[in-house]
Design a protein around this motif. Structure first.
Motif, short mmCIF file in Angstrom:
data_model
loop_
_atom_site.label_atom_id
_atom_site.label_comp_id
_atom_site.label_asym_id
_atom_site.label_seq_id
_atom_site.Cartn_x
_atom_site.Cartn_y
_atom_site.Cartn_z
N VAL A 216 0.84 -1.19 0.00
CA VAL A 216 0.00 0.00 0.00
C VAL A 216 0.88 1.25 0.00
N VAL A 217 0.66 2.12 -0.99
CA VAL A 217 1.42 3.37 -1.09
C VAL A 217 0.70 4.49 -0.34
N GLU A 218 -0.60 4.61 -0.56
CA GLU A 218 -1.40 5.64 0.11
C GLU A 218 -2.39 4.97 1.05
N ARG A 219 -2.22 5.19 2.33
CA ARG A 219 -3.07 4.54 3.32
C ARG A 219 -4.34 5.37 3.52
N ARG A 220 -5.46 4.80 3.09
CA ARG A 220 -6.73 5.49 3.21
C ARG A 220 -7.81 4.46 3.53
N GLY A 221 -9.00 4.95 3.91
CA GLY A 221 -10.09 4.05 4.22
C GLY A 221 -9.69 3.07 5.32
N GLY A 222 -9.97 1.79 5.07
CA GLY A 222 -9.69 0.75 6.06
C GLY A 222 -8.23 0.58 6.39
N HIS A 223 -7.33 1.07 5.53
CA HIS A 223 -5.89 0.95 5.81
C HIS A 223 -5.49 1.73 7.05
N GLN A 224 -6.33 2.65 7.48
CA GLN A 224 -6.01 3.46 8.65
C GLN A 224 -6.50 2.82 9.95
N ASN A 225 -7.14 1.66 9.82
CA ASN A 225 -7.66 0.96 10.99
C ASN A 225 -6.91 -0.37 11.11
N GLU A 226 -6.03 -0.50 12.09
CA GLU A 226 -5.17 -1.67 12.20
C GLU A 226 -5.98 -2.95 12.40
N GLN A 227 -7.06 -2.88 13.14
CA GLN A 227 -7.88 -4.08 13.36
C GLN A 227 -8.50 -4.56 12.06
N GLN A 228 -8.96 -3.63 11.23
CA GLN A 228 -9.51 -4.02 9.94
C GLN A 228 -8.44 -4.60 9.03
N VAL A 229 -7.25 -4.02 9.05
CA VAL A 229 -6.15 -4.56 8.26
C VAL A 229 -5.85 -5.99 8.69
N LEU A 230 -5.80 -6.22 10.00
CA LEU A 230 -5.53 -7.56 10.52
C LEU A 230 -6.60 -8.55 10.05
N GLU A 231 -7.86 -8.16 10.15
CA GLU A 231 -8.94 -9.04 9.75
C GLU A 231 -8.88 -9.39 8.26
N MET A 232 -8.58 -8.40 7.42
CA MET A 232 -8.52 -8.65 5.99
C MET A 232 -7.28 -9.46 5.62
N GLU A 233 -6.18 -9.20 6.30
CA GLU A 233 -4.97 -9.99 6.04
C GLU A 233 -5.21 -11.46 6.38
N LEU A 234 -5.84 -11.71 7.52
CA LEU A 234 -6.13 -13.09 7.90
C LEU A 234 -7.06 -13.75 6.90
N ARG A 235 -8.04 -13.02 6.41
CA ARG A 235 -8.98 -13.60 5.45
C ARG A 235 -8.28 -13.97 4.14
N TYR A 236 -7.54 -13.01 3.58
CA TYR A 236 -6.99 -13.23 2.24
C TYR A 236 -5.69 -14.03 2.27
N SER A 237 -5.11 -14.19 3.44
CA SER A 237 -3.88 -15.00 3.55
C SER A 237 -4.11 -16.45 3.18
N LYS A 238 -5.38 -16.90 3.23
CA LYS A 238 -5.70 -18.29 2.93
C LYS A 238 -6.30 -18.48 1.54
N LEU A 239 -6.55 -17.38 0.84
CA LEU A 239 -7.26 -17.45 -0.44
C LEU A 239 -6.32 -17.29 -1.62
N GLU A 240 -6.49 -18.14 -2.63
CA GLU A 240 -5.77 -17.94 -3.88
C GLU A 240 -6.52 -16.91 -4.73
N PRO A 241 -5.80 -16.09 -5.52
CA PRO A 241 -4.35 -16.07 -5.71
C PRO A 241 -3.63 -15.16 -4.73
N TYR A 242 -4.38 -14.54 -3.80
CA TYR A 242 -3.81 -13.49 -2.96
C TYR A 242 -2.72 -14.01 -2.03
N LYS A 243 -2.89 -15.25 -1.57
CA LYS A 243 -1.91 -15.80 -0.63
C LYS A 243 -0.51 -15.85 -1.22
N TRP A 244 -0.43 -16.01 -2.55
CA TRP A 244 0.89 -16.11 -3.18
C TRP A 244 1.58 -14.77 -3.30
N LEU A 245 0.88 -13.68 -2.97
CA LEU A 245 1.47 -12.34 -3.02
C LEU A 245 2.12 -11.95 -1.69
#
Length: 260
Positions: A216-245
């Motif tokens: 992320v270059v420009e942190r806006r919206g949900g990027h400014q909420n650490e709890q939301q970032v954590l929740e989305m990271e946990l969700r997409y960490s298990k999903l293809e193709p995002y997990k490979w990134l």
């Protein structure tokens, strides 16, 4: 030469584990480990843990807090000292034994560990292909290896996003950033999977770590909420193709065969 983190220990503690980056790494690793850990606890009770290149000992400290015994190893004096202080502060020092030195200086008995932790070590070794054959005999039959390693494609992708095309065009092969936390000897996923297969380790979990946060270059919206970032990271960490990134990859593998 294997990398010694004496010069980078404070930087790692503050820039990674002192902030959201480290929280995301620990959250994914623990999420992947916990159900397998609980199953092993129900079957065997108290477990024996080897933490190789243990750094600040965050995961092994959590395991010790659950009543398990840990052998901690790290090459860096500074990391070693910080880990000892953290474990003492947590009140679980009695669960730990300690070894300062390279991983290949460990004297490990065959089939002596239920879980081996190896997080962000592989990519700092001058000869990473030697790591798994050295550790694998110490795993009990059915034991687990938790392996977290740097994804070299992540560095390329990050520079593509940031428009660093000249650097990519002029760099014939991967280069680390001197004096930084960019690893020296990154390993491609297919190579790591081949090493696991060659040592009779079967992948049972695989996740990406920081699949979008670092890009992320420009942190806006949900990027400014650490709890939301954590929740989305946990969700997409298990999903293809995002997990490979993910900037890092996490694999949990099980010892499926008795080595000859």
């Amino acid at each position: 030469m294997d990398t010694n983190f004496d010069a980078l220990a404070d930087r790692l503690a503050h820039r990674v584990y002192g902030g959201l980056k480290g929280q995301l790494r620990l959250a994914v690793i623990w999420r992947d480990l916990l159900p397998l850990l609980e199953a092993a606890e129900q079957r065997f009770g108290q477990l024996t843990i080897l933490d190789v290149g243990g750094g600040l000992a965050q995961i092994s400290q959590r395991l010790a807090e659950r009543g398990h015994n840990v052998l901690y190893n790290d090459l860096s004096q500074r990391m070693f000292e910080q880990a000892v202080a953290a474990v003492k502060a947590a009140g679980v020092a009695q669960r730990f034994s300690w070894h300062k030195g390279s991983y290949d200086s460990l004297q490990l008995n065959p089939e002596s560990f239920d879980i081996i932790l190896c997080h962000a070590l592989l990519e700092w070794l001058a000869e990473p292909a030697k790591l798994l054959p050295a550790l694998r005999p110490a795993l009990k039959p059915g034991g687990l290896l938790s392996l977290c390693y740097y994804n070299p494609a992540g560095k390329v992708y990050r520079n593509l996003i940031r428009g660093n095309f000249d650097m990519l065009n002029n760099q014939a092969e991967y280069e680390s950033d001197g004096g930084s936390l960019t690893p020296n000897y990154p390993c491609e996923r297919n190579t790591v999977l081949a090493w696991l297969a060659d040592t009779s380790l079967q992948v049972v979990e695989e996740s990406g770590i920081r699949v979008f946060h670092d890009y992320v270059v420009e942190r806006r919206g949900g990027h400014q909420n650490e709890q939301q970032v954590l929740e989305m990271e946990l969700r997409y960490s298990k999903l293809e193709p995002y997990k490979w990134l993910g900037r890092y990859q996490h694999i949990v593998a099980r010892a499926v065969d008795v080595l000859q």
